[in-house]
Each structure stands twice: as structure tokens, then as C-alpha cells.
Design an enzyme around this catalytic site. Sequence first.
Site, PDB file in Angstrom:
ATOM      1  N   LYS A   1      38.449  46.673  43.393  1.00 25.87           N
ATOM      2  CA  LYS A   1      37.731  45.418  43.132  1.00 25.87           C
ATOM      3  C   LYS A   1      37.703  44.578  44.408  1.00 25.87           C
ATOM      4  CE  LYS A   1      36.796  46.316  38.876  1.00 25.87           C
ATOM      5  NZ  LYS A   1      35.406  46.528  38.469  1.00 25.87           N
TER       6      LYS A   1
ATOM      7  N   ASP B   1      38.039  42.775  34.438  1.00 23.44           N
ATOM      8  CA  ASP B   1      38.237  41.652  35.371  1.00 23.44           C
ATOM      9  C   ASP B   1      39.358  40.721  34.931  1.00 23.44           C
ATOM     10  OD1 ASP B   1      36.252  42.527  37.049  1.00 23.44           O
ATOM     11  OD2 ASP B   1      34.679  41.350  36.075  1.00 23.44           O
TER      12      ASP B   1
HETATM   13  C1  S3P Z   1      30.210  43.972  36.856  1.00 26.15           C
HETATM   14  C2  S3P Z   1      30.857  45.156  36.633  1.00 26.15           C
HETATM   15  C3  S3P Z   1      32.285  45.356  36.857  1.00 26.15           C
HETATM   16  C4  S3P Z   1      33.033  44.041  37.052  1.00 26.15           C
HETATM   17  C5  S3P Z   1      32.282  43.092  37.938  1.00 26.15           C
HETATM   18  C6  S3P Z   1      30.923  42.782  37.349  1.00 26.15           C
HETATM   19  C7  S3P Z   1      28.780  43.890  36.579  1.00 26.15           C
HETATM   20  O1  S3P Z   1      32.452  46.116  38.028  1.00 26.15           O
HETATM   21  O2  S3P Z   1      34.318  44.273  37.571  1.00 26.15           O
HETATM   22  O3  S3P Z   1      32.999  41.878  38.096  1.00 26.15           O
HETATM   23  O4  S3P Z   1      28.238  42.766  36.519  1.00 26.15           O
HETATM   24  O5  S3P Z   1      28.152  44.938  36.393  1.00 26.15           O
HETATM   25  P1  S3P Z   1      32.434  47.722  38.022  1.00 26.15           P
HETATM   26  O6  S3P Z   1      31.074  48.177  37.725  1.00 26.15           O
HETATM   27  O7  S3P Z   1      32.876  48.108  39.405  1.00 26.15           O
HETATM   28  O8  S3P Z   1      33.431  48.108  36.973  1.00 26.15           O
END
Ligand code: S3P
EC number: 2.5.1.19
Length: 450
Positions: free
Chosen positions: A354, A327
Amino acid sequence: MSGHGTPIPMTSRRANALTGVAEVPGDKSISHRSLILGAMAIGETKISGLLEGEDVLDTAKAMQAFGAEVINHGGGEWSVFGVGVGGFAEPENVIDCGNSGTGVRLIMGAMATSPITATFTGDASLNKRPMARVTDPLALFGTQSVGRSGGRLPMTIIGAADPVPVRYTVPVPSAQVKSAVLLAGLNAPGKTVVIEKEATRDHSERMLAGFGAEITTEDTEEGRVITLTGRPELKPQVIAVPRDPSSAAFPVCAALITPGSDVLVPGIGLNPTRAGLFYTLQDMGADLTFENERLEGGEPVADLRAKFSPNMKGIEVPPERAASMIDEYPVLSVVASFATGTTMMAGVKELRVKESDRIDAMAKGLRANGITVEEGEDWWSVEGCGPEGVKGGGTAQSFLDHRIAMSFMVMGMGAQNPVSVDDGSPIATSFPIFEPLMAKLGAHISRDNH
Ligand code: S3P
């Protein structure tokens, strides 16, 4: 919910120096999980320091719709009276998760093995994002789903009445997918196994163990193998949510690029699955130190001190670090603009799915502010202009993405000319106090239509 209201154009002007203490809000990932696991325990889970951003508030509403009682006591103190594993009621209405991919994917997992049906939707950003990455493994439990073309929201999930446990290798590095499968596994009899080739944030595993589930993690040649025994009785917890390293990234990076700055960001979690940005900044030569390192609730925590860093160099960010800073690439690319030389960021295909396509969104906005960016499907590179060389003067589109909006506001603090975004309203999804917090440090951010 974001993206439904009036856009809020914002401009950030060069700041003299950023100084003082930045107390950033609670961790978004842990806040979502506190509410969801609280709803799946029996009895009262007490949460302090909950992030009261729109994403998390949408998850709180969703847990109420599934039958949990959620009480806001004020000041970040919340209680959740859970209904137990398998105890979710069928929501009477559509569940609107707003902007939050974490919210919708984790909740889909949590309800997928109960004999209930729920329909999910979100804002224009969320309704473009891929959900098959979650519904594919949920189908292995016996869950059915029907959504729009390309596996997009709005989508109806029909929970498995007679779920079976699964063994699933997550094909993309995603903590959301891993967590959805684990949450679904809670109400499947027997052992559910999730294998991830690259380690992603492990809050679900830690919290499931904290709530009393039987869960083990083993590093093997196959990758990280997580085994959860289904049908536990989850015990309510008292949770103090740590401050969010992903939010800390903004005042930290702002201090590094703004002459004369010295900012302390206290109490930030340095869980190795989240802290990659801070090590990358140090590798670039940032004056960023960890003070008062300690353990809190089993997690490594430190106070971060960031000072203006005129000697940062562009680097190749190790691709194996990507998951631990996924992120943070948008704001890293802003810092890279103020470094000398090229910063190469590879192995980051996930950035394209994202809240926005973050490579495309940042590349467009950086170019509008005089920065040279090159990009491919799973990489991008930024040509640094040195500590005093960033022109700014452009307007970036935020594409309903909080981190894009905040990154360009950070850029304006160190650039020669003001930097604007067309819409800063998504900032409220994760960092509702961003503007006053940055103003207190000495930043000049204005809302242009006020
Ligand atoms: C998150 C996982 C990440 C991240 C998101 C929060 C989480 O996403 O980018 O802001 O809390 O599990 P991804 O699982 O798509 O990588």
C-alpha cells in the site's frame, strides 16, 4: 501532491470524551471513478460531494491533461465535460499522480487502449509501488510500457492503436487492477472479461453500469466473472458521492477507545465490499450501531453510532473479510491494542504494497507505544492491553502514508501518554478536514512545529 513539502510532525493527547456528529468527506474510490468515467463520457457529468483531497485533485488535473474539461464550482460541486471513450488527447506533460495508487492505476487503464503515449510519476511512496500488476494485463490489449526496474514509476505507457479484448484472472485481490482492465476494455472491441477469485470493491462495475455500459457480474466456481462489452457510448451522469467508510473508520474507532465517547457518523456507505471493519468491530464487542439504515443511489447507507467500548475482546479476523476492510487494518490494530486478548489478522499480504508496508509501519509504531506485535509475510497479531492499559508516549513514522498517520493520532486519544507522528502531511491526500473534524469532537491534536 504529498511528500514534496515540509513534514508536519503531529501529537495527539488523551481526550476527555469524543462527542457530536462527524461529517466525513466523500468516498475516495468513487471520487476518482467519477472524474475518470466523467472524462470518458460525452457531455457534462455533475458531481457533488467530491472528495477534495490531494489524491483526487491529482486525478482531476490528469483528466484535464487528457483533454476533458474539469470545473470546480466550489463546495464539493464539480463538472466534467468528457471526451468520450477513445477520445483522450495525448498529454503534453508528465502526469503526476502524487501519492495515489488508485489514480495512477485507473488512469493507466483508461488511456491504455487509445493511440496515445503518456508518462506517469508520483511521490516517493507511489514511485516504490508495483505497477506490473497493471501493465501485465494491459499488455494483453496490445499496450506497451516502459518503467523503472521492478515495474516502478516513472513509467511511460504507449496505448494500443488496435486493441483486442482480453480475458484476465486477477492474481491478487485488487480493485485497482480489476478496474484498470475494465477501463481499458472500454475502448477494445468485443467483450473483455475480468475474473476475481475474491470479491473486491465493486464501484467500477456499478458506475460503469450507471454510465450506460453493458456490464454483467456472475458468481461462479471460478470466482466473480465480470463481462464488459467494449466501445459503448458512455452517458454523462449526475453523481452524489457518498461519504467514505474508510474515513468514517477514524472517528468511529477513536470513539470506541476514548472513555465517555458517543459519536454519530452520518450517511456512511455499507456496500458489502467496503464495510468489513464495522462487522469486525461488532464481533470484538464494540458498541457500534447502524441507525437509519436506508438505500441511497442503490447503495446501503446508515448513520453509524460509536460509543466508548471498554469490553472489547481480541478476535481472529476472518481472512475472507480482508478485501472488504483492506484499508482499515491500521486503525483496527489500534483498536486491538485497547481490547483484551490477541487480535490475529491473516491473509493480508496486500498490506505490504500500500502507500507504505502497512504491517511493518504499524508494527514499528505500535511497538514504540508499548504494544506487542508479531508478524509474518501475510499476517500480524496485536496483543491488547485493555481499555486503560495502552501506554503511548512514542513517535511513529508515517512513511508518507495517510492511514498510518491518522491511526496513531487516534491511538493518542485513548492512550495514557501522548502519541506523535513524524509527518502528518499525507493526511491531506484523503481526509483534508481530519484535524478540525476531530477537534470538534473533542480531540487534542497539535502540529508540533507551529
Ligand atoms: C482502491 C482499491 C484498494 C484500496 C485503495 C482504493 C480502489 O487497493 O486499498 O485504497 O479505489 O480501487 P487495491 O486495489 O490495491 O487493493
